[in-house]
Design an enzyme around this catalytic site. Structure first.
Site, PDB file in Angstrom:
ATOM      1  N   ARG A  99      -3.227 -11.954   3.234  1.00 33.01           N
ATOM      2  CA  ARG A  99      -4.370 -12.809   2.928  1.00 33.01           C
ATOM      3  C   ARG A  99      -4.195 -14.131   3.645  1.00 33.01           C
ATOM      4  O   ARG A  99      -3.092 -14.688   3.670  1.00 33.01           O
ATOM      5  CB  ARG A  99      -4.431 -13.119   1.422  1.00 33.01           C
ATOM      6  N   HIS A 117       6.944 -13.601   9.696  1.00 34.86           N
ATOM      7  CA  HIS A 117       5.931 -13.109  10.627  1.00 34.86           C
ATOM      8  C   HIS A 117       6.637 -12.242  11.669  1.00 34.86           C
ATOM      9  O   HIS A 117       7.672 -12.649  12.214  1.00 34.86           O
ATOM     10  CB  HIS A 117       5.217 -14.281  11.302  1.00 34.86           C
ATOM     11  N   GLU A 151      -2.228 -24.227   9.259  1.00 39.82           N
ATOM     12  CA  GLU A 151      -2.551 -23.425  10.444  1.00 39.82           C
ATOM     13  C   GLU A 151      -1.803 -22.094  10.385  1.00 39.82           C
ATOM     14  O   GLU A 151      -0.584 -22.065  10.194  1.00 39.82           O
ATOM     15  CB  GLU A 151      -2.172 -24.196  11.713  1.00 39.82           C
ATOM     16  N   GLN A 181      15.532  -6.027  11.142  1.00 44.21           N
ATOM     17  CA  GLN A 181      16.058  -7.396  11.248  1.00 44.21           C
ATOM     18  C   GLN A 181      15.427  -8.327  10.215  1.00 44.21           C
ATOM     19  O   GLN A 181      16.091  -9.225   9.690  1.00 44.21           O
ATOM     20  CB  GLN A 181      15.820  -7.952  12.656  1.00 44.21           C
ATOM     21  N   GLU A 182      14.143  -8.107   9.920  1.00 44.26           N
ATOM     22  CA  GLU A 182      13.487  -8.926   8.887  1.00 44.26           C
ATOM     23  C   GLU A 182      14.254  -8.838   7.576  1.00 44.26           C
ATOM     24  O   GLU A 182      14.441  -9.835   6.876  1.00 44.26           O
ATOM     25  CB  GLU A 182      12.045  -8.451   8.675  1.00 44.26           C
TER      26      GLU A 182
HETATM   27  C1  GRF Z   1       6.437  -7.265   7.816  1.00 47.28           C
HETATM   28  O1  GRF Z   1       6.550  -6.845   9.158  1.00 47.28           O
HETATM   29  C2  GRF Z   1       6.136  -8.736   7.770  1.00 47.28           C
HETATM   30  O2  GRF Z   1       6.743  -9.464   8.779  1.00 47.28           O
HETATM   31  C3  GRF Z   1       4.649  -8.748   7.953  1.00 47.28           C
HETATM   32  O3  GRF Z   1       4.169  -7.609   7.254  1.00 47.28           O
HETATM   33  C4  GRF Z   1       5.211  -6.658   7.141  1.00 47.28           C
HETATM   34  C5  GRF Z   1       5.412  -6.427   5.684  1.00 47.28           C
HETATM   35  O4  GRF Z   1       6.285  -5.396   5.406  1.00 47.28           O
HETATM   36  N1  GRF Z   1       4.103  -9.988   7.516  1.00 47.28           N
HETATM   37  P1  GRF Z   1       6.814  -5.198   3.911  1.00 47.28           P
HETATM   38  O5  GRF Z   1       5.595  -5.173   2.990  1.00 47.28           O
HETATM   39  O6  GRF Z   1       7.739  -6.321   3.594  1.00 47.28           O
HETATM   40  O7  GRF Z   1       7.490  -3.860   3.918  1.00 47.28           O
END
Ligand code: GRF
Length: 197
Positions: A99, A117, A151, A181-182
């Protein structure tokens, strides 16, 4: 205690990574912080099941039930703020929350709102980041954890991870490499943010 509320819209794998890290690393005892609740704007978000099975409070606030973006954001902030305490305002972590937030909402949580992101910001703000990175011929891609400012996908960078883009990559294979990596950098960045603020 610093309460953290995590907002999701889908699978919530980043939320799950943060919850697991907070439990494994004893954030409550070590850092005075805990994940207090998970809120989804979609009832079908599968991440809600993980949150429920880990004993977290969950809420569904369907944006479609509100006449406009401002009304939804006002209701969302009211719900989130039930997790503030007199000594500690709540911290908000966006984890795949699909959102766009109003400037009023962002200002209300100034300095208390982070996002991840799936690109190396400032490159590729917005959607379809992986396909856009492939189409641009990028040799590396990645993810960025940042403080949220009005922004979209801007704001001070807290952490980044870099992965290679392989010649054989599709958006899906690159997304998976980035997502792995996230799951590493987001919990670390949230923990460091809470320690250093
Ligand atoms: C991730 O790639 C995040 O960076 C992006 O949306 C995806 C969400 O994945 N904003 P999850 O819901 O955490 O599995």
């Amino acid at each position: 205690m610093k309460n953290i509320v995590i907002l999701i819209s889908g699978s919530g794998s980043n939320m799950a990574a943060i919850v697991k890290a907070s439990q494994r690393e004893h954030w409550a005892e070590q850092h005075g912080a805990c994940v207090a609740a998970v809120i989804s704007n979609k009832a079908a978000a599968s991440g809600l099941n993980f949150a429920r099975s880990h004993g977290l409070a969950t809420h569904v606030l369907e944006h479609t039930a509100y006449p406009d973006r401002a009304a939804f954001d006002t209701a969302l902030a009211a719900l989130i703020d039930t997790y503030s305490t007199p000594r500690q305002p709540v911290r908000v972590v966006l984890a795949g929350f699909m959102r766009i937030l109003t400037a009023d909402f962002v200002h209300h949580y100034a300095g208390r709102l982070v996002n991840i992101h799936p690109s190396l910001l400032p490159a590729f703000a917005g959607l379809n980041t992986h396909q856009r990175a492939i189409d641009a011929g990028c040799k590396v891609a990645g993810a960025t954890v940042h403080l949220v400012t009005p922004e979209l996908d801007h704001g001070p960078i807290l952490a980044q991870a870099v992965v290679p883009v392989l010649p054989s990559d599709s958006a899906a294979t690159l997304a998976q490499r980035v997502l792995t990596q996230e799951h590493l950098i987001y919990p670390q960045a949230v923990r460091a943010w809470l320690q250093n603020e």
